[in-house]
Design a protein around this motif. Structure first.
Motif, PDB file in Angstrom:
ATOM      1  N   ARG A   1       0.846  -1.107   0.142  1.00 42.24           N
ATOM      2  CA  ARG A   1      -0.021   0.108   0.036  1.00 42.24           C
ATOM      3  C   ARG A   1       0.886   1.132   0.066  1.00 42.24           C
ATOM      4  N   GLU A   2       1.966   1.169   0.516  1.00 41.66           N
ATOM      5  CA  GLU A   2       2.755   2.494   0.931  1.00 41.66           C
ATOM      6  C   GLU A   2       4.333   2.158   0.645  1.00 41.66           C
ATOM      7  N   TRP A   3       4.874   2.918  -0.038  1.00 42.79           N
ATOM      8  CA  TRP A   3       6.412   2.541  -0.254  1.00 42.79           C
ATOM      9  C   TRP A   3       7.001   2.327   0.842  1.00 42.79           C
ATOM     10  N   GLY A   4       6.635   3.113   1.967  1.00 46.72           N
ATOM     11  CA  GLY A   4       7.554   3.072   3.141  1.00 46.72           C
ATOM     12  C   GLY A   4       7.673   1.426   3.725  1.00 46.72           C
ATOM     13  N   GLU A   5       6.627   0.643   3.071  1.00 46.60           N
ATOM     14  CA  GLU A   5       6.800  -0.928   3.695  1.00 46.60           C
ATOM     15  C   GLU A   5       7.931  -1.360   3.257  1.00 46.60           C
ATOM     16  N   LEU A   6       8.456  -1.119   2.038  1.00 45.89           N
ATOM     17  CA  LEU A   6       9.544  -1.724   1.643  1.00 45.89           C
ATOM     18  C   LEU A   6      10.882  -1.681   2.517  1.00 45.89           C
ATOM     19  N   LEU A   7      10.861  -0.623   3.301  1.00 39.74           N
ATOM     20  CA  LEU A   7      11.948  -0.351   4.096  1.00 39.74           C
ATOM     21  C   LEU A   7      12.061  -1.236   5.395  1.00 39.74           C
ATOM     22  N   GLU A   8      10.748  -1.776   5.460  1.00 41.37           N
ATOM     23  CA  GLU A   8      10.687  -2.841   6.563  1.00 41.37           C
ATOM     24  C   GLU A   8      10.787  -4.360   6.183  1.00 41.37           C
ATOM     25  N   THR A   9      10.873  -4.571   4.952  1.00 43.93           N
ATOM     26  CA  THR A   9      11.207  -5.829   4.403  1.00 43.93           C
ATOM     27  C   THR A   9      12.603  -6.250   4.540  1.00 43.93           C
ATOM     28  N   PRO A  10      13.005  -7.479   5.342  1.00 45.26           N
ATOM     29  CA  PRO A  10      14.264  -7.739   5.654  1.00 45.26           C
ATOM     30  C   PRO A  10      15.143  -8.025   4.535  1.00 45.26           C
ATOM     31  N   ASN A  11      16.156  -7.440   4.555  1.00 41.97           N
ATOM     32  CA  ASN A  11      17.324  -7.829   3.919  1.00 41.97           C
ATOM     33  C   ASN A  11      16.886  -7.236   2.310  1.00 41.97           C
ATOM     34  N   LEU A  12      16.066  -6.447   1.911  1.00 37.93           N
ATOM     35  CA  LEU A  12      15.806  -6.097   0.708  1.00 37.93           C
ATOM     36  C   LEU A  12      16.819  -4.977   0.097  1.00 37.93           C
ATOM     37  N   GLU A  13      17.272  -4.228   1.183  1.00 37.66           N
ATOM     38  CA  GLU A  13      18.217  -3.233   0.959  1.00 37.66           C
ATOM     39  C   GLU A  13      19.622  -4.036   0.300  1.00 37.66           C
ATOM     40  N   ARG A  14      19.702  -5.125   0.796  1.00 33.33           N
ATOM     41  CA  ARG A  14      21.061  -5.951   0.084  1.00 33.33           C
ATOM     42  C   ARG A  14      20.927  -6.276  -1.092  1.00 33.33           C
ATOM     43  N   LEU A  15      19.595  -6.486  -1.677  1.00 35.81           N
ATOM     44  CA  LEU A  15      19.283  -6.827  -3.142  1.00 35.81           C
ATOM     45  C   LEU A  15      18.949  -5.591  -3.885  1.00 35.81           C
ATOM     46  N   VAL A  16      18.375  -4.396  -3.463  1.00 38.87           N
ATOM     47  CA  VAL A  16      18.273  -3.409  -4.168  1.00 38.87           C
ATOM     48  C   VAL A  16      19.242  -2.274  -3.441  1.00 38.87           C
ATOM     49  N   PRO A  17      20.331  -1.726  -4.169  1.00 38.04           N
ATOM     50  CA  PRO A  17      21.100  -0.556  -3.861  1.00 38.04           C
ATOM     51  C   PRO A  17      20.356   0.658  -3.368  1.00 38.04           C
ATOM     52  N   ASP A  18      20.891   1.308  -2.443  1.00 35.44           N
ATOM     53  CA  ASP A  18      20.181   2.592  -2.186  1.00 35.44           C
ATOM     54  C   ASP A  18      18.613   2.552  -2.015  1.00 35.44           C
ATOM     55  N   LEU A  19      18.443   1.659  -1.566  1.00 41.39           N
ATOM     56  CA  LEU A  19      16.723   1.503  -1.400  1.00 41.39           C
ATOM     57  C   LEU A  19      16.076   2.510  -0.623  1.00 41.39           C
TER      58      LEU A  19
ATOM     59  N   TYR B   1       7.513   0.390  -9.946  1.00 36.73           N
ATOM     60  CA  TYR B   1       8.727   0.343 -10.232  1.00 36.73           C
ATOM     61  C   TYR B   1       9.482  -1.127 -10.523  1.00 36.73           C
ATOM     62  N   ARG B   2      10.441  -0.940 -11.371  1.00 31.29           N
ATOM     63  CA  ARG B   2      11.199  -2.448 -11.716  1.00 31.29           C
ATOM     64  C   ARG B   2      12.583  -2.183 -11.459  1.00 31.29           C
ATOM     65  N   PHE B   3      13.181  -2.885 -11.053  1.00 31.97           N
ATOM     66  CA  PHE B   3      14.686  -2.874 -10.857  1.00 31.97           C
ATOM     67  C   PHE B   3      15.336  -4.296 -11.403  1.00 31.97           C
ATOM     68  N   PHE B   4      16.493  -4.166 -12.381  1.00 33.67           N
ATOM     69  CA  PHE B   4      16.859  -5.384 -12.793  1.00 33.67           C
ATOM     70  C   PHE B   4      18.474  -5.535 -12.231  1.00 33.67           C
ATOM     71  N   ARG B   5      18.752  -6.595 -12.361  1.00 37.24           N
ATOM     72  CA  ARG B   5      20.295  -6.873 -12.093  1.00 37.24           C
ATOM     73  C   ARG B   5      20.686  -7.616 -13.385  1.00 37.24           C
ATOM     74  N   PHE B   6      21.787  -7.680 -13.770  1.00 38.03           N
ATOM     75  CA  PHE B   6      22.307  -8.460 -14.988  1.00 38.03           C
ATOM     76  C   PHE B   6      23.690  -9.205 -14.824  1.00 38.03           C
ATOM     77  N   ASP B   7      23.634 -10.287 -15.760  1.00 44.97           N
ATOM     78  CA  ASP B   7      25.063 -11.058 -15.568  1.00 44.97           C
ATOM     79  C   ASP B   7      26.230 -10.440 -16.312  1.00 44.97           C
ATOM     80  N   GLU B   8      27.114 -10.983 -16.495  1.00 38.49           N
ATOM     81  CA  GLU B   8      28.316 -10.310 -16.887  1.00 38.49           C
ATOM     82  C   GLU B   8      28.438 -10.174 -18.295  1.00 38.49           C
ATOM     83  N   GLY B   9      27.319 -10.875 -19.205  1.00 38.39           N
ATOM     84  CA  GLY B   9      27.174 -10.690 -20.340  1.00 38.39           C
ATOM     85  C   GLY B   9      26.000  -9.459 -20.753  1.00 38.39           C
TER      86      GLY B   9
END
Length: 208
Positions: free
Chosen positions: A73-91, A106-114
């Motif tokens: 419901r609110e963006w602030g809920e993401l800050l309460e999600t355990p360990n999410l800041e380790r997966l999404v930089p500068d959360l 919002y969509r955030f992507f991570r990429f492999d070496e290629g």
């Protein structure tokens, strides 16, 4: 679609062309929804992955789940999600920007070496606007926009979905064609040169 129209789908707001597709099977997990909605979201994912000719998996050997979809419901809920800041930089700063902008997704992507997509995080804030839409519409829209790395402006004026005269929700045929062409084995998993759009348009013509 013309090559120019295809190129626009992957040309970012800063003028840079960037295309990427998934380089590994997609292993999704969904948070914040009821059981029936969970089935709708996973069904939409399966349908779009099948369209692309790509694969799904129960787990990703490196990440466990590599497609994480969050409903809240609110963006602030993401800050309460355990360990999410380790997966999404500068959360924290990201949440602050999205809150100020009044964004509902919002969509955030991570990429492999290629340069291929190896993980994606989809955030959907169920505001008054989205709460009026059927779950299937939201789910299909998000999965279509996650199967490729589209431009940040690709669907600003017109979304990827449409309804037939009888009211059936469908993916716009030209967008479906781009997805199928993008996953053609002869095409690269990542491209930064706009000439790639010419090849995509040619593959779409070949398939048709």
């Amino acid at each position: 679609m013309t090559p120019q129209a295809v190129e626009a789908l992957f040309t970012r707001g800063d003028g840079r062309y960037l295309f990427a597709r998934w380089g590994r099977p997609i292993a999704p997990v969904v948070f914040g929804v009821a059981e029936e909605t969970l089935a709708t979201v996973k069904g939409a994912c399966e349908a779009v992955v099948a369209l692309a000719g790509h694969k799904m998996a129960e787990t990703d050997p490196e990440l466990g789940a590599n497609l994480m979809v969050f409903f809240f419901r609110e963006w602030g809920e993401l800050l309460e999600t355990p360990n999410l800041e380790r997966l999404v930089p500068d959360l924290g700063p990201l949440v602050a920007r999205l809150r100020v902008a009044g964004a509902n997704q919002y969509r955030f992507f991570r990429f492999d070496e290629g340069g291929a997509i190896k993980a994606a995080f989809v955030f959907v804030r169920m505001d008054d606007e989205l709460s009026t839409l059927p779950a299937e519409t939201i789910a299909l829209n998000q999965m279509v926009q996650t199967i490729l790395l589209w431009s940040d402006t690709a669907f600003t004026d017109r979304g990827p979905l449409a309804r037939t005269p009888d009211g059936t929700l469908v993916l716009r045929p030209e967008i479906a064609g781009v997805i199928r062409a993008g996953y053609d084995p002869v095409m690269p998993a990542m491209a930064e040169d706009a000439s790639h759009a010419l090849r995509l348009a040619a593959r779409m013509g070949a398939v048709q």
